[in-house]
Design a protein around this motif. Structure first.
Motif, PDB file in Angstrom:
ATOM      1  N   CYS A 123     -31.608 -43.040  45.340  1.00  0.00           N
ATOM      2  CA  CYS A 123     -30.732 -44.176  45.045  1.00  0.00           C
ATOM      3  C   CYS A 123     -31.466 -45.507  45.130  1.00  0.00           C
ATOM      4  CB  CYS A 123     -29.559 -44.204  46.027  1.00  0.00           C
ATOM      5  SG  CYS A 123     -30.031 -44.588  47.748  1.00  0.00           S
TER       6      CYS A 123
ATOM      7  N   GLU B 277     -19.866 -40.084  48.631  1.00  0.00           N
ATOM      8  CA  GLU B 277     -21.265 -39.677  48.490  1.00  0.00           C
ATOM      9  C   GLU B 277     -21.489 -38.265  49.014  1.00  0.00           C
ATOM     10  OE1 GLU B 277     -20.882 -41.476  52.537  1.00  0.00           O
ATOM     11  OE2 GLU B 277     -20.178 -41.982  50.533  1.00  0.00           O
TER      12      GLU B 277
ATOM     13  N   THR C 283     -30.861 -36.735  39.015  1.00  0.00           N
ATOM     14  CA  THR C 283     -29.632 -37.422  39.403  1.00  0.00           C
ATOM     15  C   THR C 283     -29.973 -38.647  40.232  1.00  0.00           C
ATOM     16  OG1 THR C 283     -28.430 -35.321  39.420  1.00  0.00           O
ATOM     17  CG2 THR C 283     -27.428 -37.157  40.599  1.00  0.00           C
ATOM     18  N   TYR C 284     -29.307 -39.760  39.932  1.00  0.00           N
ATOM     19  CA  TYR C 284     -29.638 -41.007  40.623  1.00  0.00           C
ATOM     20  C   TYR C 284     -28.356 -41.777  40.936  1.00  0.00           C
ATOM     21  CZ  TYR C 284     -32.868 -44.737  41.974  1.00  0.00           C
ATOM     22  OH  TYR C 284     -33.593 -45.651  42.681  1.00  0.00           O
ATOM     23  N   PHE C 285     -28.325 -42.399  42.117  1.00  0.00           N
ATOM     24  CA  PHE C 285     -27.154 -43.115  42.603  1.00  0.00           C
ATOM     25  C   PHE C 285     -27.436 -44.618  42.666  1.00  0.00           C
ATOM     26  CE2 PHE C 285     -26.811 -38.814  43.962  1.00  0.00           C
ATOM     27  CZ  PHE C 285     -25.467 -38.516  44.066  1.00  0.00           C
TER      28      PHE C 285
ATOM     29  N   CYS D  30     -35.591 -34.045  39.784  1.00  0.00           N
ATOM     30  CA  CYS D  30     -34.994 -35.302  40.262  1.00  0.00           C
ATOM     31  C   CYS D  30     -34.310 -35.966  39.077  1.00  0.00           C
ATOM     32  CB  CYS D  30     -36.051 -36.221  40.874  1.00  0.00           C
ATOM     33  SG  CYS D  30     -35.364 -37.755  41.543  1.00  0.00           S
TER      34      CYS D  30
ATOM     35  N   SER E 183     -22.973 -35.512  46.546  1.00  0.00           N
ATOM     36  CA  SER E 183     -24.296 -34.978  46.883  1.00  0.00           C
ATOM     37  C   SER E 183     -24.438 -33.537  46.398  1.00  0.00           C
ATOM     38  CB  SER E 183     -24.534 -35.050  48.396  1.00  0.00           C
ATOM     39  OG  SER E 183     -23.658 -34.174  49.099  1.00  0.00           O
TER      40      SER E 183
ATOM     41  N   ASP F  44     -29.010 -40.833  52.379  1.00  0.00           N
ATOM     42  CA  ASP F  44     -30.126 -39.941  52.084  1.00  0.00           C
ATOM     43  C   ASP F  44     -29.919 -39.267  50.724  1.00  0.00           C
ATOM     44  OD1 ASP F  44     -32.455 -38.552  52.353  1.00  0.00           O
ATOM     45  OD2 ASP F  44     -31.588 -36.959  53.598  1.00  0.00           O
ATOM     46  N   LEU F  45     -29.978 -40.084  49.688  1.00  0.00           N
ATOM     47  CA  LEU F  45     -29.841 -39.613  48.315  1.00  0.00           C
ATOM     48  C   LEU F  45     -30.816 -40.403  47.446  1.00  0.00           C
ATOM     49  CD1 LEU F  45     -25.925 -39.558  47.978  1.00  0.00           C
ATOM     50  CD2 LEU F  45     -27.415 -37.547  47.965  1.00  0.00           C
TER      51      LEU F  45
ATOM     52  N   VAL G 198     -26.584 -33.002  43.275  1.00  0.00           N
ATOM     53  CA  VAL G 198     -28.042 -33.148  43.334  1.00  0.00           C
ATOM     54  C   VAL G 198     -28.689 -31.775  43.389  1.00  0.00           C
ATOM     55  CG1 VAL G 198     -29.984 -34.118  44.616  1.00  0.00           C
ATOM     56  CG2 VAL G 198     -27.813 -35.358  44.505  1.00  0.00           C
TER      57      VAL G 198
END
Length: 224
Positions: free
Chosen positions: A48, A17, A33-35, A31, A21, A45-46, A24
């Motif tokens: 997600c 991660e 990008t999504y995990f 916004c 990161s 802290d992403l 991102v």
């Protein structure tokens, strides 16, 4: 669900991660990008959420207000590897606007010090499906085995890319996330272009015996 899908396989403590990161955007207004992490993953802290494993499928919810075009789906070391690969195929069939870009395996190189048959067979499965191997935590005592792993798949003419990631230097994130496929498995290709041997039911790691068991089992070297 649409956009580019990246599937992440990892050993424990690979710090994947942290590397990802860098994908991102630093612009707060963006916004994209999504995990998607396994349910047991600690919060990071992403942008997600966590997926649940239900009926051998990934189940997750994402706010419809989010404009997402890049997805990172992290596989779990507590769920059968082959079942998760089949669930990815199903996910792509359900969402025709979702495109599999790459499957990336992150390896904490410290686990390679005690390389055994079980771990090697797990790595063989990862190499079969992956476009990229990323090695983290390189040290003097594991550098030889990293070279051994890289040499093994080069000698077998696997096209996958390999990267040794340092802790003080930014990762080559654009190269890692290139959309050019390098995996030898064709199970994610459109069915209409597949040769008979390339269909999922004939894949060496997905094929099943008449009793439902896999012909080639993928071990889990990280089970508790």
């Amino acid at each position: 669900m649409k956009g580019d899908l990246y599937v992440i396989i990892e050993t424990p403590d690979s710090r994947s991660e942290v590397t990802l990161s860098h994908a991102v955007s630093k612009e707060e207004s963006i916004c994209s990008t999504y995990f998607l992490f396994p349910e047991q993953t600690d919060f990071v802290d992403l942008p997600c959420s966590q997926w649940q494993w239900e009926d051998k499928q990934f189940n997750f919810e994402v706010s419809e207000s989010k404009e997402i075009n890049e997805w990172f789906l992290f596989l779990s070391n507590t769920v059968d590897f082959a079942d998760q690969i089949e669930a990815i195929i199903s996910l792509l069939e359900q969402h025709k606007s979702l495109c599999l870009s790459r499957i990336i395996t992150f390896i904490n190189s410290n686990v390679l010090i005690n390389l055994n048959v079980e771990l090697q067979n797990w790595l063989n499965a990862c190499a079969h499906f992956s476009d990229v191997f990323c090695f983290t935590s390189r040290r003097n005592d594991n550098s030889n085995v990293i070279r051994q792993i890289i040499d093994r798949y080069e000698s077998l003419h696997y096209p996958l890319e390999t990267y040794i990631l340092g802790e003080k230097k930014a990762p080559p994130i654009n190269r890692i996330l290139s959309s050019i496929p390098k995996r030898i498995s064709h199970v994610f290709d459109p069915p209409e272009i597949l040769e008979p041997d390339d269909h999922p039911q004939n894949d060496p790691f997905l094929a099943q015996q008449p009793n439902g068991k896999r012909k080639v089992g993928i071990p889990n070297p990280f089970k508790n």
